[in-house]
Design an enzyme around this catalytic site. Structure first.
Site, PDB file in Angstrom:
ATOM      1  N   GLY A 228       0.592  -1.368  -0.126  1.00  0.00           N
ATOM      2  CA  GLY A 228       0.019   0.297   0.069  1.00  0.00           C
ATOM      3  C   GLY A 228       0.564   0.882   0.192  1.00  0.00           C
ATOM      4  O   GLY A 228       0.348   2.254   0.060  1.00  0.00           O
ATOM      5  N   GLU A 270       4.714  -5.885   2.472  1.00  0.00           N
ATOM      6  CA  GLU A 270       4.418  -6.797   0.926  1.00  0.00           C
ATOM      7  C   GLU A 270       4.065  -5.739  -0.287  1.00  0.00           C
ATOM      8  O   GLU A 270       2.935  -6.189  -0.625  1.00  0.00           O
ATOM      9  CB  GLU A 270       3.118  -8.287   1.025  1.00  0.00           C
ATOM     10  CG  GLU A 270       2.610  -7.011   2.625  1.00  0.00           C
ATOM     11  CD  GLU A 270       1.185  -8.766   1.829  1.00  0.00           C
ATOM     12  OE1 GLU A 270       1.293  -9.633   2.585  1.00  0.00           O
ATOM     13  OE2 GLU A 270       0.377  -7.880   2.504  1.00  0.00           O
ATOM     14  N   CYS A 339     -14.231  -0.656 -27.918  1.00  0.00           N
ATOM     15  CA  CYS A 339     -15.468   0.022 -27.617  1.00  0.00           C
ATOM     16  C   CYS A 339     -15.514   0.556 -26.765  1.00  0.00           C
ATOM     17  O   CYS A 339     -16.865  -0.460 -26.074  1.00  0.00           O
ATOM     18  CB  CYS A 339     -16.728  -0.850 -28.542  1.00  0.00           C
ATOM     19  SG  CYS A 339     -15.419  -0.620 -30.833  1.00  0.00           S
TER      20      CYS A 339
END
Ligand SMILES: *Cc1c(COP(=O)(O)O)cnc(C)c1O
Length: 411
Positions: A228, A270, A339
């Protein structure tokens, strides 16, 4: 803004051999950054970073990080197998999954990975398939005790982890089953740029560890602060000071862990984005200019190669090669060919005047870039290149082909 690791002439040469679009990763930048993280956390008795494979699962990059001493944070069968094939096994793998299928727990156990359970009900589920583990970790979700952040949201709205009450219960159950080795984990922020947020997360976990120790008498081997760590996607944002973060966490470590004689406790991270994010670039060419109610630059990359702008409205800086110093006289939407109207790398972006044929470099695609790509509209994922320390360029993933795409169906 970070300087590009290549010049216009260099990238033109690379494109001659490897046509656009592609992601290119800066080996030197990744290595220096990874070493910086280790250095910052070397003030702890023991530190290990488990690179979040999710962020960039290219084996060549994972092997570079392994050489520097990183483990792997995995959350799926495929990621476990990637780690294994890169030679990362045993407790160099942290398996942090959720809603986990039995076969993934079985694979994690087979590899000897550290298992991080996401829920109290996973204790019985895990035991049914794998028996009682020797080492166990739980993912803590502090709920309303912590403020949320934009990508992950409020902890109490997040599907991850155990509540505070459950976490005491869970460790008690494991203790009573005879487990001797314990770890504690949390991951409550994503792309967070406030350094004090991580220091507070450290404090929160150390405090909890002391409380659990007091109540249950168990000793913890490690604390995993999750990932994070944010990166400055926007030119006016500041890089996180990782040394400041490590020092701040260490003060709390001393106050809670050392003072209560509970050390040494290993510190794990991590992180994914922070490690590789700033050192990847999506290189693409302008192939169309369209002027209707707005100005559009159509490029040969699309959201199949980088989803973040379409999914999160995320900002990715764009450099037009050779026009770095030209005034930003135009306002464009830079779009791909899907699209899907949200297939836009930039909306109302002030840029220098772009001509068809110009090379555009989309910054900070080294994490959650290629990895998130998809095949909607039959779009094929592009190649990945490594710009090596010696300046040479290596193909580290070929582009997908129509045959790849059609290999799971028949006519
Ligand atoms: C996604 C994820 C990470 C990595 O997040 P970054 O924002 O890339 O640091 C780490 N741990 C877990 C459990 C994750 O889900």
């Amino acid at each position: 803004m970070k300087k590009l690791p290549f010049t216009k002439e260099m990238i033109e040469k690379i494109i001659e051999k490897y046509p656009t679009p592609f992601h290119i990763y800066d080996e030197k930048g990744i290595k220096e950054n990874a070493k910086k993280l280790i250095k910052a956390f070397s003030i702890f008795p023991y530190f290990k970073e488990y690179f979040a494979v999710k962020a960039n699962p290219n084996p060549q990059l994972i092997k570079i990080l392994k050489e520097i001493g990183f483990g792997a944070d995995c959350s799926s069968m495929t990621e476990l197998i990637i780690a294994e094939k890169c030679g990362i096994t045993g407790e160099n793998i942290m398996f942090t999954s959720n809603d986990t299928p039995a076969e993934e727990f079985i694979k994690a156990k087979e590899l000897g990975a550290i298992v991080n359970l996401d829920d109290i009900s996973h204790i019985d589920f895990y035991e049914k398939y794998c028996g009682v583990p020797e080492l166990i970790c739980f993912r803590y979700n502090p709920g309303p005790l912590r403020e949320g952040n934009a990508i992950i949201g409020k902890p109490e709205e997040a599907k991850y982890g155990l509540t505070k009450k459950q976490i005491f219960e869970a460790y008690k159950i494991m203790r009573d089953k005879g487990v001797k080795r314990f770890g504690l984990h949390t991951m409550i922020a994503s792309n967070e740029l406030n350094p004090d947020y991580f220091i507070e997360t450290g404090r929160m976990l150390f405090e909890l560890l002391v409380e659990i120790n007091k109540e249950l008498g168990i000793k913890f081997e490690f604390v995993n602060l999750g990932g994070g760590l944010g990166i400055p996607y926007k030119p006016d944002q500041k890089e996180l000071d990782i040394f400041y973060i490590a020092k701040g966490i260490k003060e709390h470590y001393d106050n809670y862990i050392q003072k209560n004689n509970l050390g040494p406790v290993k510190i794990f991270l991590e992180s994914g984005r922070f490690i590789t994010g700033p050192y990847g670039y999506l290189v693409t060419k302008a192939i169309h200019y369209k002027n209707t109610y707005k100005n559009y630059i159509g490029v040969d990359a699309c959201m199949a190669h980088l989803m973040r702008p379409a999914i999160y409205g995320a900002y990715h800086h764009i450099t037009v090669m050779g026009k770095e110093n030209e005034p930003l006289t135009k306002k464009y939407d830079v779009v791909g060919s899907l699209c899907e109207n949200n297939d836009k790398f930039a909306i109302d972006r002030n840029l220098p005047e772009i001509n068809v044929g110009d090379i555009l470099v989309i910054h900070d695609t080294g994490a959650h870039g290629y990895a998130m790509g998809f095949n909607y509209n039959g779009k094929l994922r592009c190649k990945e290149l490594l710009l090596k320390e010696d300046g040479s360029v290596e193909l580290i993933r070929r582009a997908e082909t129509v045959e790849d795409y059609l290999s799971t169906v028949w006519f």
